[in-house]
Design an enzyme around this catalytic site. Structure first.
Site, mmCIF file in Angstrom:
data_model
loop_
_atom_site.group_PDB
_atom_site.id
_atom_site.type_symbol
_atom_site.label_atom_id
_atom_site.label_comp_id
_atom_site.label_asym_id
_atom_site.label_seq_id
_atom_site.Cartn_x
_atom_site.Cartn_y
_atom_site.Cartn_z
ATOM 1 N N ARG A 165 0.825 -1.212 0.000
ATOM 2 C CA ARG A 165 0.000 0.000 0.000
ATOM 3 C C ARG A 165 0.861 1.265 0.000
ATOM 4 O O ARG A 165 0.405 2.316 -0.399
ATOM 5 C CB ARG A 165 -1.014 -0.027 1.147
ATOM 6 C CG ARG A 165 -2.105 -1.089 0.917
ATOM 7 C CD ARG A 165 -3.163 -1.092 2.001
ATOM 8 N NE ARG A 165 -2.688 -1.633 3.251
ATOM 9 C CZ ARG A 165 -2.844 -2.894 3.645
ATOM 10 N NH1 ARG A 165 -3.488 -3.766 2.892
ATOM 11 N NH2 ARG A 165 -2.358 -3.295 4.808
ATOM 12 N N GLU B 142 3.861 -10.102 15.762
ATOM 13 C CA GLU B 142 3.257 -10.632 16.981
ATOM 14 C C GLU B 142 3.714 -12.088 17.190
ATOM 15 O O GLU B 142 4.104 -12.480 18.273
ATOM 16 C CB GLU B 142 1.736 -10.551 16.848
ATOM 17 C CG GLU B 142 0.992 -10.776 18.147
ATOM 18 C CD GLU B 142 -0.524 -10.717 17.956
ATOM 19 O OE1 GLU B 142 -1.234 -10.816 18.957
ATOM 20 O OE2 GLU B 142 -0.978 -10.583 16.798
#
Lengths: 259, 228
Positions: free
Chosen positions: A148, A185
């Site tokens: 993006r 994570e």
């Protein structure tokens, strides 16, 4: 074929479906009576169909506009400027961003910028806000993070006369690259930049659509600093302040339009 | 068709663009001379020429959507969209777009892949330009064309014929007409294309507009640092 019994008569209904791309929109007819039937005596009436307008069955495709999913975010912050024109642009940009719950996993509210790209005025305003900030800052490199960052980086680079340098996932860039690992994570990931794309001493801007934990942006900054480039600022359309990405960037300034 | 066949013959910008593209041999596999546009992006003038040539061609064509194929189509598509006032619609690999999508599969040398687009991004009948950096076999672009042409609305109408026979049986014949309407893909625009796309070559009926052909050798970009 359906067969019914109405008033002691057998009623047989047979449907024929015709499909294809018809240029003329056919209008819905009320039940009309045709006089053309080869075998049976027919009830005659007018042959012209009575059009009351097309009965449009919209597939899921056209029913799901993005109008129902606008993000109603808190008042946007920027770097403190309060001009009315800029505030109008920021509100339009904020309204154009769509929030999708539980993507990619349950519990995550995904900030979808694709709806911003569908609003040419808001998309142009987004680019203009960044260009206004950076055009006189002597920036020669705009680095955009896949994928993006590739949407927002090049228009900014073109407008300020800078190079655009893509930062990509592993094994996408051909030729010699340098890479930087960063933690997720669960586990780690890596981004890469071409050797030779930037020179020592250049001034760079790092662009992405959104900053969350700041892991990806930190990796991008690292890649540039390792080859002697000065990262002037990181710029994102959206910040998720609760994830403290700004802190993770440390002394590197961060500029966002919506948070 | 190539830009040079269509009004830009001898335009120095075309050579500047071609020269700015780097060729990386044997990437991603032996035998492939990879046309690397990242060096074009490092050359501000050549990158601007690329966008300008496309914008000049499309700005009067009433195009309302520019669709870019992930990921290098994301680099060239948005500047064009912004300049001509069109929406930009990303066409992505599976599971990247959140929310509802429609998808189209296509065949690779080994196996298949898939392109996705958001439901509602494009309305039936809109004029669309598809952008990517390079067209080779045309597999990806074909999938993009099919994806955009997929039915976005179905218009249904019907007429009926009712017949009563001698023994009072009633026959109702319903003729149901389905009109499928997708978007109208006007053209595909690529920076680089194989020579076969010269002239009136079309892909699924859609014309292609290409700036330069692939080169077979490199002109020395990045000194020694950029080669495999």
């Amino acid at each position: 074929m359906d067969t019914l019994k109405i008033f002691n008569s057998n009623v047989v209904i047979q449907r024929f479906f015709y499909s294809g791309n018809f240029v003329n929109q056919l209008k819905l007819t009320a039940l009309s009576f045709s006089s053309t039937c080869p075998k049976k005596r027919s009830i005659s009436a007018s042959t012209a169909p009575v059009g009351t307008g097309g009965r449009h069955f919209h597939t899921a495709a056209s029913n799901h506009r993005n109008t129902s999913c606008f993000s109603h975010m808190a008042a946007p912050t920027s770097d403190g400027h309060k001009e009315d024109v800029k505030d109008d642009r920021i509100s339009r940009i904020t309204s154009a961003i769509r929030v999708i719950p539980d993507f990619p996993k349950p519990g995550i509210l995904f900030q979808d910028i694709t709806t911003l790209l569908l609003d040419p005025v808001a998309f142009k305003d987004t680019i203009d806000l960044f260009v206004e900030r950076y055009k006189d800052k002597d920036i020669s490199v705009v680095a955009g993070v896949e994928a993006r960052g590739f949407i927002f980086g090049p228009p900014i680079a073109l407008a300020i006369g800078a190079k655009f340098v893509p930062m990509r996932k592993p094994n996408k860039l051909p030729g010699a690259v340098i890479s930087q690992e960063y933690s997720l994570e669960y586990g780690t990931d890596k981004i890469e930049m071409h050797v030779g794309a930037v020179q020592e001493g250049e001034r760079a801007l790092v662009i992405d659509d959104l900053i969350a934990t700041g892991g990806t942006l930190c990796a991008a900054i690292s890649l540039l600093e390792r080859v002697g480039v000065k990262v002037v600022e990181c710029a994102c359309v959206i910040e998720l302040p609760d994830l403290k990405g700004r802190d993770r960037l440390g002394d590197k300034p961060l500029f966002v339009l919506v948070s | 068709m190539f830009a040079e066949e269509n009004g830009l013959h001898g335009d120095p910008r075309i050579k500047a663009i071609s020269d700015a593209i780097r060729v990386v041999p044997h990437f991603p596999k032996p035998g492939i001379m990879f046309q690397d546009i990242t060096t074009l992006l490092l050359d501000q003038k050549a990158f601007k020429y690329t966008v300008d040539i496309f914008v000049d061609r499309y700005k009067e064509k009433k195009i309302s959507v520019v669709a870019g194929v992930e990921a290098r189509g994301f680099i060239f598509g948005p500047p064009i969209a912004l300049a001509i006032g069109a929406k930009f619609v990303p066409l992505r690999k599976p599971r990247k777009l959140p929310g509802e999508v429609i998808s189209e599969a296509y065949v690779l040398e080994y196996g298949t892949d898939c392109l996705e687009m958001h439901v509602g991004a494009v309305q039936a009948g809109e004029s669309v330009l598809i952008v990517d950096d390079l067209v080779a076999t045309g597999g990806t672009l074909s999938a993009a064309i099919r994806l955009l042409g997929k039915e976005l609305e179905v218009h249904c109408s019907s007429s009926s014929t009712i017949i009563l026979d001698q023994i009072n049986n009633i026959y109702i014949f319903e003729h149901v007409f389905l009109e499928r309407v997708g978007a109208d893909v006007v053209e595909c625009a690529c920076v680089i294309g194989l020579p076969q796309v010269k002239g009136n070559w079309t892909l699924n009926g859609v014309p292609l507009y290409v700036l330069v052909e692939p080169r077979l050798n490199d002109l020395g970009h990045f000194g020694d640092g950029g080669f495999v």
